[in-house]
Every structure is written in structure tokens, then in C-alpha cells.
Design an enzyme around this catalytic site. Structure first.
Site, PDB file in Angstrom:
ATOM      1  N   GLY A   1       0.822  -1.209   0.000  1.00  0.00           N
ATOM      2  CA  GLY A   1       0.000   0.000   0.000  1.00  0.00           C
ATOM      3  C   GLY A   1       0.850   1.250   0.000  1.00  0.00           C
ATOM      4  O   GLY A   1       2.038   1.222  -0.306  1.00  0.00           O
ATOM      5  N   VAL A   2       0.215   2.376   0.331  1.00  0.00           N
ATOM      6  CA  VAL A   2       0.970   3.619   0.466  1.00  0.00           C
ATOM      7  C   VAL A   2       1.205   3.892   1.947  1.00  0.00           C
ATOM      8  O   VAL A   2       0.606   3.263   2.798  1.00  0.00           O
ATOM      9  CB  VAL A   2       0.226   4.844  -0.126  1.00  0.00           C
ATOM     10  CG1 VAL A   2       0.453   4.959  -1.604  1.00  0.00           C
ATOM     11  CG2 VAL A   2      -1.220   4.824   0.224  1.00  0.00           C
ATOM     12  N   GLY A   3       2.068   4.842   2.249  1.00  0.00           N
ATOM     13  CA  GLY A   3       2.276   5.258   3.629  1.00  0.00           C
ATOM     14  C   GLY A   3       3.631   4.830   4.133  1.00  0.00           C
ATOM     15  O   GLY A   3       4.391   4.145   3.444  1.00  0.00           O
ATOM     16  N   ASN A   4       3.921   5.236   5.357  1.00  0.00           N
ATOM     17  CA  ASN A   4       5.271   5.068   5.890  1.00  0.00           C
ATOM     18  C   ASN A   4       5.622   3.617   6.167  1.00  0.00           C
ATOM     19  O   ASN A   4       6.779   3.225   6.023  1.00  0.00           O
ATOM     20  CB  ASN A   4       5.422   5.883   7.165  1.00  0.00           C
ATOM     21  CG  ASN A   4       5.379   7.360   6.839  1.00  0.00           C
ATOM     22  OD1 ASN A   4       5.828   7.770   5.772  1.00  0.00           O
ATOM     23  ND2 ASN A   4       4.802   8.144   7.714  1.00  0.00           N
ATOM     24  N   ILE A   5       4.639   2.814   6.563  1.00  0.00           N
ATOM     25  CA  ILE A   5       4.963   1.419   6.868  1.00  0.00           C
ATOM     26  C   ILE A   5       5.292   0.678   5.572  1.00  0.00           C
ATOM     27  O   ILE A   5       6.299  -0.035   5.475  1.00  0.00           O
ATOM     28  CB  ILE A   5       3.811   0.740   7.643  1.00  0.00           C
ATOM     29  CG1 ILE A   5       3.648   1.437   9.009  1.00  0.00           C
ATOM     30  CG2 ILE A   5       4.062  -0.738   7.814  1.00  0.00           C
ATOM     31  CD1 ILE A   5       2.559   0.882   9.888  1.00  0.00           C
TER      32      ILE A   5
ATOM     33  N   GLU B   1      -1.871  -1.788  -6.613  1.00  0.00           N
ATOM     34  CA  GLU B   1      -2.822  -0.774  -7.086  1.00  0.00           C
ATOM     35  C   GLU B   1      -2.214   0.624  -7.091  1.00  0.00           C
ATOM     36  O   GLU B   1      -2.679   1.500  -7.801  1.00  0.00           O
ATOM     37  CB  GLU B   1      -4.091  -0.798  -6.232  1.00  0.00           C
ATOM     38  CG  GLU B   1      -3.829  -0.553  -4.758  1.00  0.00           C
ATOM     39  CD  GLU B   1      -5.092  -0.550  -3.906  1.00  0.00           C
ATOM     40  OE1 GLU B   1      -6.076  -1.214  -4.254  1.00  0.00           O
ATOM     41  OE2 GLU B   1      -5.072   0.142  -2.870  1.00  0.00           O
TER      42      GLU B   1
ATOM     43  N   ASN C   1     -10.741   5.427   6.592  1.00  0.00           N
ATOM     44  CA  ASN C   1     -10.747   5.602   5.131  1.00  0.00           C
ATOM     45  C   ASN C   1     -11.711   4.613   4.482  1.00  0.00           C
ATOM     46  O   ASN C   1     -12.643   4.988   3.799  1.00  0.00           O
ATOM     47  CB  ASN C   1      -9.340   5.371   4.557  1.00  0.00           C
ATOM     48  CG  ASN C   1      -8.330   6.357   5.139  1.00  0.00           C
ATOM     49  OD1 ASN C   1      -8.654   7.518   5.364  1.00  0.00           O
ATOM     50  ND2 ASN C   1      -7.125   5.902   5.391  1.00  0.00           N
TER      51      ASN C   1
ATOM     52  N   GLY D   1      -8.205  -1.505  -1.379  1.00  0.00           N
ATOM     53  CA  GLY D   1      -7.908  -2.756  -2.075  1.00  0.00           C
ATOM     54  C   GLY D   1      -7.438  -3.849  -1.138  1.00  0.00           C
ATOM     55  O   GLY D   1      -7.090  -4.956  -1.602  1.00  0.00           O
TER      56      GLY D   1
END
Ligand code: COA
Length: 500
Positions: A259-263, A285, A375, A379
Site C-alpha cells: 500500500g501507500v504510507g510510511n509502513i 494498485e 478511510n 484494495g
């Protein structure tokens, strides 16, 4: 050009109160940037005149401030699907002003084609270009545009001159036939092209072309890794390297989804540094900034995505280097980037972030304390349910230790224990494969819960009864009750509970 060229305000006149409106894009990239704001301005004017004006907004995933932000501030959203991530929309959903249907992203387009939401009135699609016979080169994301273009009665195209011509060929547009006529989707490796580089619209439906010159990419970037996210990344990479070593994953590795984000970023940084994991491919995605670095270095060989979810600087860097990168990226409709058939066939290793996990392996990705939407599932369900190995990531504690992400029972469940294979926190890796729920509980408590919370979790288990799964209905939400009452899950107190 045969199409009527108009201002955004003139084009917005085609949108009526109560319309179903589909917008292009997927996360911030690829969304229309001027017409939704003009629709919002119209809504304000209508409201001032005492008239109702709200639309039902369908997207690929989350959108940008020009779309969700403007429309929500104008109180112009009645219904929203399938995903959002803006605080302003979230607040209105949680206040009951906007009706939100949190859907698996792979299913949105087909559900609209099946007629589940009524007819699609208007599509607003950002594009690089459109020919007189309706061939459209889309922008920096595909989302659900191909289906919206097929279905909408009226189509408004925003031609953004900031989208470079070199984007041509990065899209792979394929819309499956609907049952009972559907065939297999011909993607056997991430780099396979199944469809065409352009989307198609019946030229007669194009009611307006609006010319724009709007910046691409997302403002800002990621915050630097901290010790916790770095540790999560290291734990994931050690787990994956061991899976290859013991032969549970093939030695050439498998495509990953992240996914997106810092992790997610920390995992990618870990993969870049790893000497044990071979160069890899991606079936995901969202292509975030780190992938550009990995593609350039050769650690990543190919990215199949729905969106170039890049910051402004990285987007420019990507197109500056497009000669070398053009053959290493394909953007597909959300229906294809997230398609269960392909995820299962390719053996995608999924990595998604959880809000909380419970001791049996259920995951909450979407609702804080069970009621407040964050949110949506996005996906994560598409990938988790169909992955070769599904991994969930989260820090073991949040908010200065006041929140344990490992709880006795999730307050809302998006991914059931049946679909979750691995949980990774900064503390370690819990492997749930081949374990019954009670064995999973011990594994999760001892391997991934924060040491501060392990005694409380062990005690909960002791105070629980049952058969295949243990539960104490009086205490299952004790962590959340303590958080609500004191702001601190560490204040969970079982002493009042009488064991019979
Ligand atoms: N209990 C109470 N509150 C919690 C919590 C918990 N267990 N976990 C998070 N929160 C709160 C945080 O304190 C924060 O509140 P704040 O904004 O007031 O500070 C908020 O919820 C967001 O938490 P944060 O840790 O900053 O979230 P994140 O940016 O790491 O995102 C998800 C985590 C799960 C929300 C995000 O990954 C997501 O939306 N996932 C679902 C979509 C998805 O997986 N898509 C597929 C891949 S693109």
C-alpha cells in the site's frame, strides 16, 4: 477537435441534482481538477437559492481536494463509493451527512455495470488527449474511467496539458465482459498487456472538453522512517527471506502488493537493502515514490499498478527518465489491478496496514473503535483474500503507548482470521498458518503484541471460555472501554470480574 470546448463552469452545468457522477483517477493522481470544483460552486449557488443540489460520487479510490474536498465543503455529496481518505469527507460521513458505501475496489466498476446503483449520468475524466473517434489517452491513473466512459450518458473530458505525451503506452485498458460471457483475463505475469493503450468513448456522448494546466502528483512526500517503521520493514524482509530459504516461496520470489504510507515505504526500503531477496516484480494498485528508485536501481523489475501515486518531484523525475522506465510500468483499471483471478494466479504476496488486530487474527482496517470510519478497506480485501501469503502490518502500540493495536477482540472486522496469514509489528512476526484460533492467540500475544500489553492479553485469555474459539463477552471490548473512559488501554482492569 470536434468536441465543444468549454470553461469548467459551463461544463458543470451538465451535472444535475441527484446525478450519479463517475470521476477518473485513483488516489490523488488522475482525478479531474477543475470541473468538480465548478460543480461544487454550482451546488453552493443552488443552496443559496434554496434549492437542493447533491450528487452521488463514484471514483476509482480516494480522490483529491479538487474533487472530494471541494464537493464535501459545498455539501454537494449525497452518496460516496468506493473509498475516500480526506478528513473533510470522513467527518461528514461519520456525522451522517454523506452516505458512504465502503466497497472492494475491484468490484466497483462491475457493480455499476451490473446496474446496482442505477444509471451513470455523467463521467468527468482527466486525459492527456482525445481523438475525434473517441480514443482517449488517460492521465496518471486509470481508476474506473474505462467503465465510466462506457456507461455515462454525458462525458466531460479535462485535457491537462501538464500530462506529457510520453505517457502514451503506459496504460493497459481492459474491461472484462460481464457474466455469463466473461472469459479469463490474459495476464500471466505482471508485465503482460491484456488490452489497449487507450480508453474508448462514443464521441457523441462527449458534451464538453475543458482544457487545464494543473500540476501532476501529490503535494508533499512521506515522513522519514522512524525506529518502529524501520523495524517493521526489517521484520517483513526477514520473514520473506526465510520463506524463500525454506522453500515455501519460489527462489525467484513472487510479485508483491504494497500500500501507500510510511509502513509500506519501510518495507520497500528493506527490500531494496536485502541481499537475500532477489530482484522482484510488483502487482499492486498504487505505485508510490520508492518504486521509482527501485526501478532505476534494478531491484524492482516491473510494476503493474492502477495509479502513479507519486509526489510532485518524483512524478517529474519519473517522466524525466521515461525513456528507461517506459517498459517497466503498466497502469490498469482498478478492476484489473485488483482482480482476484490475477492475484491468485500470479501468487501475489499482499502487505497491508491494520488499525488493529485481535488475538485470533481478525483485522480491522477501517473503523477506529468500531464506529468511526477512517478511510475504508480500499484494495486490502481484494489482495488479502486472494494472496499467496497475506501479511498485515502495524506498530504494536500507538499514541504514547496508550493504544495497543493487538486487542482481545476487534471492534470491526474487515479481514477475518480465515484470510490473514501473517501479522508483523515492530515486535516480531506472528505466523498464523497451520494453527487453530487458540494457538493463533498465543502466537499473536507472544510474538507481536507489545510487552506492556502481553500480561493483560494473557489474562483475558485465561478469563475466556468456549470451544474452538475462546471469548469472554463481558471483557472482549475491555481495552476499548478503558481507552474510551481514560484515554489509555493500559488502564484495562479485570479485577472486578468474578470468575465463576
Ligand atoms: N485505536 C484507536 N485509534 C487508532 C487506532 C487504534 N487501534 N489505530 C489508529 N488509530 C487512530 C490514530 O491515532 C490516528 O488518529 P489521529 O489522526 O487522530 O492521529 C488515526 O486513527 C490514523 O491512524 P494512523 O496510525 O496514522 O494510520 P495510518 O496512516 O498508518 O493508516 C490505515 C492506517 C489502516 C488507516 C490505512 O492504512 C488504511 O486506510 N488502510 C485501509 C486501506 C488499504 O489497506 N488499502 C490497500 C492498500 S493501498
Amino acid at each position: 477537435m470536434i468536441y465543444p470546448i468549454m470553461s469548467a463552469a459551463e461544463a458543470a452545468e451538465f451535472v444535475k441534482n441527484g446525478d450519479n457522477v463517475g470521476v477518473s483517477g485513483f488516489t490523488i493522481p488522475g482525478n479531474p481538477k477543475v470541473v468538480p470544483a465548478a460543480v461544487a460552486a454550482r451546488a453552493r449557488a443552488e443552496h443559496e437559492a434554496g434549492r437542493e443540489f447533491k450528487i452521488n460520487l463514484f471514483s476509482g479510490a480516494s480522490t483529491n481536494d479538487y474533487t472530494d474536498g471541494e464537493l464535501s465543503r459545498a455539501h454537494a455529496l449525497n452518496f460516496r463509493a468506493p473509498y475516500q481518505s480526506l478528513a473533510e469527507v470522513r467527518n461528514r460521513i461519520n456525522a451522517g451527512e454523506v452516505h458512504y458505501s465502503d466497497r472492494h475496489l475491484s468490484e466497483m466498476a462491475q457493480e455499476v455495470r451490473y446496474g446496482m446503483y442505477g444509471k451513470m449520468d455523467v463521467a468527468i475524466v482527466e486525459a492527456q488527449s482525445i481523438t475525434d473517434d473517441g480514443e482517449i489517452v488517460l492521465g496518471t491513473a486509470v481508476g474506473n474511467s474505462p467503465t465510466w466512459l462506457q456507461l455515462a450518458e454525458k462525458v466531460i473530458i479535462e485535457i491537462n496539458d501538464q500530462i506529457p505525451e510520453s505517457i502514451h503506452g503506459l496504460h493497459d485498458i481492459y474491461v472484462p465482459l460481464d457474466p455469463p460471457c466473461r472469459r479469463e483475463i490474459p495476464i500471466y505475469k505482471p508485465s503482460d498487456r491484456a488490452g489497449s493503450p487507450t480508453a474508448h468513448v462514443d464521441p457523441k456522448k462527449v458534451v464538453a472538453v475543458v482544457k487545464t494546466s494543473m500540476p501532476l502528483g501529490m503535494p508533499g512526500g512521506f515522513t522519514p522512517l522512524d525506529d518502529t517503521t524501520r523495524k517493521i520493514g526489517e521484520n517483513v524482509c526477514a520473514f520473506l527471506a526465510n520463506e524463500i530459504k525454506v522453500g515455501r516461496m519460489p527462489k525467484e520470489f513472487l510479485p508483491i502488493q504494497s500500500g501507500v504510507g510510511n509502513i509500506a515505504n519501510a518495507v520497500l526500503e528493506g527490500l531494496e537493502a536485502s541481499t537475500e531477496i532477489p530482484a522482484f516484480q510488483v502487482y499492486t494498485e498504487v505505485m508510490q515514490d520508492t518504486f521509482v528508485k527501485l526501478l532505476k536501481s534494478g531491484r524492482c523489475q516491473f510494476v503493474s499498478t492502477c495509479s502513479l501515486t507519486l509526489s510532485r518531484d518524483t512524478m517529474m523525475d519519473f517522466f524525466d527518465n521515461i525513456k528507461d522506465l517506459h517498459d517497466k510500468v503498466l497502469m490498469r483499471p482498478a478492476e484489473i489491478s485488483n482482480h482476484p483471478e490475477i492475484i491468485r494466479r500470479l501468487g501475489v504476496v499482499s502487505m497491508n496496514t491494520a488499525i488493529e488486530v485481535d488475538i485470533f487474527g481478525n483485522v480491522n482496517s477501517s473503523h477506529v473503535s468500531g464506529t468511526r470510519l477512517m478511510n475504508g478497506i480500499g484494495g486490502s480485501g481484494d489482495f488479502t483474500r486472494n494472496a499467496y501469503t497475506s501479511i498485515f502490518l502495524c506498530p504494536s502500540i500507538k499514541k504514547d503507548d496508550c493504544i495497543s493495536t493487538v486487542v482481545p477482540m476487534c471492534t470491526h472486522i474487515d479481514h477475518t482470521l480465515h484470510s490473514v496469514d501473517i501479522i508483523v509489528t515492530d515486535q516480531g512476526v506472528a505466523d498464523l498458518r497451520g494453527k487453530d484460533p487458540i494457538q493463533c492467540a498465543h502466537e499473536i500475544i507472544e510474538k507481536v503484541a507489545h510487552p506492556t500489553y502481553r500480561p493483560l492479553l494473557r489474562e483475558y485469555l485465561k478469563l475466556s471460555k468456549g470451544g474452538h474459539v475462546l471469548m469472554n463477552p463481558n471483557l472482549a471490548l475491555s481495552f476499548h472501554s478503558a481507552l474510551a473512559a481514560t484515554g489509555d488501554m493500559r488502564k484495562t482492569d479485570y479485577s472486578h470480574y468474578q470468575v465463576d
